[in-house]
Design an enzyme around this catalytic site. Structure first.
Site, short mmCIF file in Angstrom:
data_model
loop_
_atom_site.label_atom_id
_atom_site.label_comp_id
_atom_site.label_asym_id
_atom_site.label_seq_id
_atom_site.Cartn_x
_atom_site.Cartn_y
_atom_site.Cartn_z
N SER A 86 -9.64 1.33 2.75
CA SER A 86 -8.78 2.10 1.88
C SER A 86 -7.72 1.28 1.14
O SER A 86 -7.21 1.73 0.12
CB SER A 86 -8.09 3.21 2.69
OG SER A 86 -7.26 2.67 3.68
N LYS A 132 0.87 -1.18 0.00
CA LYS A 132 0.00 0.00 0.00
C LYS A 132 0.90 1.23 0.00
O LYS A 132 1.95 1.23 0.68
CB LYS A 132 -0.88 -0.05 1.26
CG LYS A 132 -1.93 1.04 1.36
CD LYS A 132 -2.81 0.80 2.59
CE LYS A 132 -3.91 1.82 2.74
NZ LYS A 132 -4.77 1.55 3.92
N SER A 185 -9.79 -0.96 6.91
CA SER A 185 -9.17 -0.84 5.59
C SER A 185 -8.45 -2.08 5.06
O SER A 185 -8.07 -2.09 3.89
CB SER A 185 -8.21 0.32 5.58
OG SER A 185 -8.92 1.51 5.38
N1 GLN Z 1 -13.27 3.81 6.33
C1 GLN Z 1 -12.61 4.15 7.56
C2 GLN Z 1 -12.14 5.59 7.51
O1 GLN Z 1 -12.26 6.18 6.50
C3 GLN Z 1 -11.45 3.24 7.81
C4 GLN Z 1 -10.29 3.51 6.95
C5 GLN Z 1 -9.07 2.74 7.37
O2 GLN Z 1 -9.15 1.71 8.02
N2 GLN Z 1 -7.92 3.30 7.03
O3 GLN Z 1 -11.64 6.10 8.45
#
Ligand code: GLN
Length: 475
Positions: A142, A67, A166
């Site tokens: 994400s 990532k 994510s």
């Molecule tokens: N969807 C959640 C957020 O936007 C989790 C994102 C993540 O785990 N980085 O904060």
């Protein structure tokens, strides 16, 4: 069978037995990427121009992707944001340093929601990634690029990060396994911070055994991350003779009245049956504070931490800058207005309000107290059960762009994943079958440091529910 189709443990074995070379495996994965990438768009930066030199170690010659919020020395790391520009970190993230040391070969840095904020992989300055199972749908986020890359057969495993879901949600959307480890299990050194008290790095792979292999490499104490654990090492050895006999697996009482897409509800029923047949007892636990307040609590904390963490992007020390500003104020304004995307900006503003001195007690401090209640609620629940079974997401992967207008709906979709981060627990996203050409994933949660036991249970689930197939763009 093409070499790119091999899962991680078979690729390791094949290389060891000299059935093929690391260069051949590399070439096969590269050809696969060349073929599907114009449609999937998982990469931000490709690094697959040179075949690997002879390496040794557990992952010798195994292609992987990271990532793009994991720092790679000398290689552009963007967090999918314009504000980092062409930034090349002066150091490697510890998790990547460990993979490299074990011989893994980097094929590139993959797409994500900007600064890991989102659950579609659509909040990226580099454009959206598509779900390899159905190109009209989101891969989740994400860490959408990391999940899509494994699902499409680009690489046998990848790394992502999970602050509120994510890893687990994109794993379930793409039909791969993903582990969000216990907070502190994997060093966060070199992970671009979003919400530091929630962030955790973890692996994606196409089998549970492969997750175990990767965890055995990346877990462990790191003097560079004071929140990484210091006690004994955890044993991620793969075992076939595992059992859930006599274990109590809980469903959450309050979640039972919440709506789920039909394939997810069906997968829950099927998984429950598998566990019962294997000798587990299905029980119910009550998590009222989680059900009612976790989403608000998470977003208050995540935005507050994000606003502090993102203060450093000021155009002075790293990343994008402007040289012709009339003064420092204009420079900050121009750098931050251009550099951040809309979702990141709205969260920085919200985080600023939530922590502003006159409101801090009422919002940020209150959220930290709710977080403690949530952690206590889980501790109590794990006095009554060994694991909790629940969805990773209430819905199947939606069409690209479909929910973009409704921010709150997007936040609420994280209900099943974010409580796990608030309490620092491990969560395994596992493959539970297909509904048409779309995979269905679910989640198993355990107490802190139960990651090895969670994966052992995953082995049993995989045996009954089957392993995912490599996705072909829905063709
Ligand atoms: N969807 C959640 C957020 O936007 C989790 C994102 C993540 O785990 N980085 O904060």
């Amino acid at each position: 069978m093409e070499l790119y189709e091999l899962n991680l443990s078979d690729a390791i074995q094949g290389l060891k037995d000299k059935k093929f070379s690391a260069s051949e495996l590399f070439a096969s994965c590269k050809a696969r990427i060349d073929k599907l990438e114009p449609e999937i768009h998982a990469f931000i930066t490709r690094t697959d121009s040179t075949p690997p030199a002879e390496t040794s170690g557990l992952l010798a010659g195994i292609p992987t992707v990271l990532k793009d919020n994991l720092c790679t020395k000398g290689l552009r790391t963007t967090a999918a944001s314009k504000i980092l520009g062409e930034w090349r970190p002066p150091y490697d993230a510890t998790a990547w340093a460990k993979l490299k040391e074990a011989g893994a070969v980097l094929m590139g840095k993959v797409n994500m929601d900007e600064f890991a904020m989102g659950n579609t992989c659509g909040n990226s300055a580099f454009g959206p990634t598509r779900n390899p199972n159905d190109l009209s749908r989101v891969p989740g986020g994400s860490s959408g690029g990391s999940a899509a890359a494994v699902s499409a057969g680009y690489v046998p495993f990848s790394l992502g990060s999970d602050t509120g879901g994510s890893i687990r949600q994109p794993a379930s959307f793409c039909g791969v396994y993903g582990l969000k480890p216990t907070y502190g299990m994997v060093s966060r050194y070199g992970l671009i911070s979003y919400g530091s008290s929630l962030d955790q790095i973890g692996p994606f792979a196409r089998t549970v055994k492969d997750l175990q292999l990767v965890m055995s490499v990346i877990s462990g104490h790191d003097p560079m991350d004071s929140s990484s654990f210091r006690d004994k090492d955890h044993d991620f050895t793969h075992r076939e003779d595992v059992s859930v006999k006599g274990k109590r697996v809980a469903l959450v009482k309050e979640f039972q009245s919440f709506t789920l897409d039909a394939p997810i509800a069906e997968a829950m029923a099927k998984t429950r049956k598998v566990l019962e047949e294997e000798g587990a007892e299905i029980v119910e636990v009550s998590l009222p504070v989680v059900a009612r307040y976790a989403v608000a609590c998470y977003y208050a904390l995540a935005m507050s931490e994000a606003h502090t963490n993102l203060e450093r992007y000021d155009g002075v020390r790293l990343g994008y800058t402007v040289k012709d500003a009339a003064g420092i104020k204009e420079m900050f304004e121009r750098v931050r207005s251009y550099g951040f995307g809309p979702e990141v900006k709205s969260r920085i503003i919200a985080g600023t309000c939530l922590t502003e001195p006159t409101r801090c007690e009422e919002y940020y401090v209150a959220a930290t107290k709710v977080r403690t209640l949530i952690a206590q609620e889980f501790t109590r629940a794990f006095g009554e059960c060994d694991f909790i079974l629940q969805p990773a997401s209430p819905s199947m992967p939606w069409k690209i762009g479909e929910n973009d207008e409704d921010e709150l709906k997007g936040y609420e979709a994280d209900l099943y994943t974010l409580p796990v981060n608030l309490a620092g627990l491990p969560g395994l996203s596992f493959f539970a079958g297909y509904a048409g050409n779309l995979p269905v994933g679910l989640q198993l949660i355990g107490p802190r440091w139960s990651d090895p036991a969670l994966l052992d249970t995953g082995v049993i689930l995989e045996r009954h529910l089957g392993s995912p197939k490599i996705a072909n763009g829905g063709k």
